[in-house]
Write a protein that holds these residues in place. Structure first.
Motif, short mmCIF file in Angstrom:
data_model
loop_
_atom_site.label_atom_id
_atom_site.label_comp_id
_atom_site.label_asym_id
_atom_site.label_seq_id
_atom_site.Cartn_x
_atom_site.Cartn_y
_atom_site.Cartn_z
N ALA A 167 -3.04 0.26 2.79
CA ALA A 167 -3.36 0.83 1.46
C ALA A 167 -4.91 1.57 1.70
N VAL A 168 -5.50 1.30 2.71
CA VAL A 168 -6.83 2.09 3.02
C VAL A 168 -6.36 3.77 3.12
N ALA A 169 -5.35 3.82 3.66
CA ALA A 169 -5.01 5.24 3.43
C ALA A 169 -3.90 5.63 2.76
N LEU A 170 -2.92 5.04 2.27
CA LEU A 170 -1.79 5.04 1.73
C LEU A 170 -1.91 4.57 0.49
N ALA A 171 -1.60 5.51 -0.63
CA ALA A 171 -1.90 5.29 -1.98
C ALA A 171 -0.38 4.60 -2.62
N ASP A 172 -0.69 3.97 -3.76
CA ASP A 172 0.47 3.28 -4.56
C ASP A 172 1.50 4.48 -4.70
N PRO A 173 2.87 4.12 -5.01
CA PRO A 173 3.43 2.60 -5.15
C PRO A 173 3.60 1.89 -4.01
N TRP A 174 3.52 0.74 -3.94
CA TRP A 174 3.85 -0.19 -2.87
C TRP A 174 4.84 -1.29 -3.25
N THR A 175 5.78 -1.73 -2.53
CA THR A 175 6.76 -2.89 -2.84
C THR A 175 6.17 -3.96 -1.78
N ILE A 176 6.11 -5.17 -2.08
CA ILE A 176 5.99 -6.41 -1.28
C ILE A 176 7.21 -7.18 -1.23
N LEU A 177 7.76 -7.20 0.03
CA LEU A 177 9.01 -7.94 0.18
C LEU A 177 8.69 -8.96 1.28
N PHE A 178 8.56 -10.17 0.89
CA PHE A 178 8.30 -10.98 2.27
C PHE A 178 9.33 -10.97 3.38
N ASN A 179 9.06 -11.22 4.42
CA ASN A 179 9.92 -11.34 5.67
C ASN A 179 10.83 -12.51 5.23
N GLY A 180 12.16 -12.36 5.94
CA GLY A 180 13.20 -13.33 5.66
C GLY A 180 13.59 -14.21 6.91
#
Length: 400
Positions: A167-180
């Motif tokens: 996110a230092v360089a890439l703006a929102d939106p973000w989705t957080i999906l934990f590893n499986g």
């Protein structure tokens, strides 16, 4: 030629191009996610074709090997990538021939097949960012990274730590999906016993990881030097610190250096371990090895780095699923290990908490979450294509 949007959606299931920048024949966290997610999506009736480097058997069908890998130092570890021109050409050919509904790029900016797919972009893109720690590229090349980021239709991070880095360089939106994790393989694990030897009653401490400073093996060995318990310490893996650490701690006869071990042996040793220790100093975006140990039934002691805290720390009303200590503190690590060894009730409590926490990280749940993203970006492209057709239709013609 690409199929029309209407034709694509009339075909049952989604045709997914799963792209890995890392060699699938080399064990690794990202590679494990690529393989596990591919299997989970296929079980749901979707077509998944994997594009990746490889240097030997991958253990997975439906893989286009785009080239061999070379080892590249990154984030304090070694990554098997394939940045060669022939790899790019094979990737381009596979992308055009694949006729995919959606591309899923793991670590989109790593040189090789993912970066090539991002440049070509023959289908909507879901990009998953796995790395955490120190990645100067995001700052030094932020304008270029931002441009590449505009080619990603849905940005996913595997943890808050991974999102914070990108996110230092890439703006929102973000989705957080934990590893499986594919949990079925851990349901009925037979605890490890040495072939031809009766099972020992001595408690066991297990470490699994690359022998490098970031993974904290040296901190664990210093902690054990102050631990008087009669235990057997299983040390799996190898790396640049192996020879030096073996020499420095040669007097400790409790240590068993196992070298590289296969996944089945690793999981069975986790099931047999009295305590699993993960002392990584930092740079961990997630920590799937903690989930594996918890699923196998091992009480876990871990360093409280950002990635491990997201996996095993307190969550809502759910207490911590591991004993977490300050990274790089041998004394605190030794105290936590001793508390598990000395208190069977605490060990059982942590074992049960760990199993409950591991159940949250089912690969099947992760596949369902990604399918929602796939369908969303496909639908958005369909709507965008229709809008462009309407905008280009000459005024006055029927239907305008």
């Amino acid at each position: 030629m690409r199929r029309s949007a209407a034709r694509r959606r009339s075909v049952p299931g989604v045709h997914i191009g799963m792209v890995s920048p890392y060699s699938l024949s080399v064990p690794g966290g990202v590679q494990g996610q690529v393989i596990g997610l591919t299997r989970a999506l296929r079980r749901r009736g979707h077509t998944v074709h994997v594009l990746a480097p490889a240097d030997g058997p991958t253990g997975l069908s439906g893989v286009t090997v785009v080239g061999p890998s070379v080892v590249n130092e990154a984030n304090g570890s070694m990554a098997p990538i394939s940045p060669h021109a022939p790899t790019q050409l094979r990737t381009m050919r596979a992308l055009w021939d694949g006729d995919f509904d959606v591309l899923h790029l793991h670590e989109p900016f790593v040189p090789g097949p993912t970066a090539t797919a991002l440049m070509l972009r023959p289908a909507p893109i879901v990009g998953t960012f796995h790395a955490a720690g120190d990645q100067p590229m995001y700052k030094s090349m932020s304008s270029l990274v931002r441009w590449f980021g505009t080619r990603i239709d849905a940005k996913v991070a595997v943890s808050p730590a991974a999102r914070n880095l990108a996110a230092v360089a890439l703006a929102d939106p973000w989705t957080i999906l934990f590893n499986g994790l594919e949990l079925d393989g851990f349901a009925d694990l037979e605890p490890w016993s040495e072939p031809g030897r009766p099972r020992s009653d001595r408690p066991t401490i297990l470490f699994v990881g690359r022998h490098e400073e970031r993974k904290g093996l040296g901190v664990l060995l210093e902690a054990l030097a102050g631990l008087s318990h009669d235990v057997e310490v299983w040390i799996a893996g190898a790396g640049p610190q192996t020879a030096e650490l073996r020499h420095r701690f040669a007097a400790d006869r409790r240590l068993r250096w196992l070298g590289f071990i296969g996944d089945v042996e690793r999981d069975r040793r986790m099931a047999a371990a009295t305590v699993f220790v993960a002392p990584a100093l930092g740079g961990e975006s997630f920590g799937i090895v903690l989930v594996e140990a918890m699923a196998a039934g091992a009480p876990v002691v871990a360093a409280a780095n950002e990635g491990y805290g997201a996996v095993a720390g307190p969550s809502g009303d759910d207490p911590a699923a591991a004993l977490l200590v300050e990274p790089g503190d041998p004394a605190a690590l030794g105290v936590a290990i001793a508390s598990i060894l000395d208190d069977p009730d605490l060990a059982e409590t942590m074992r049960q908490r760990g199993r409950r926490r591991a159940a949250r990280f089912s690969m099947d749940h992760l596949a369902e979450a990604y399918l929602v993203l796939y369908e969303n970006v496909i639908a958005e492209q369909t709507l965008s294509a229709r809008s462009r057709r309407r905008a280009s239709r000459p005024v006055g013609l029927p239907g305008s």
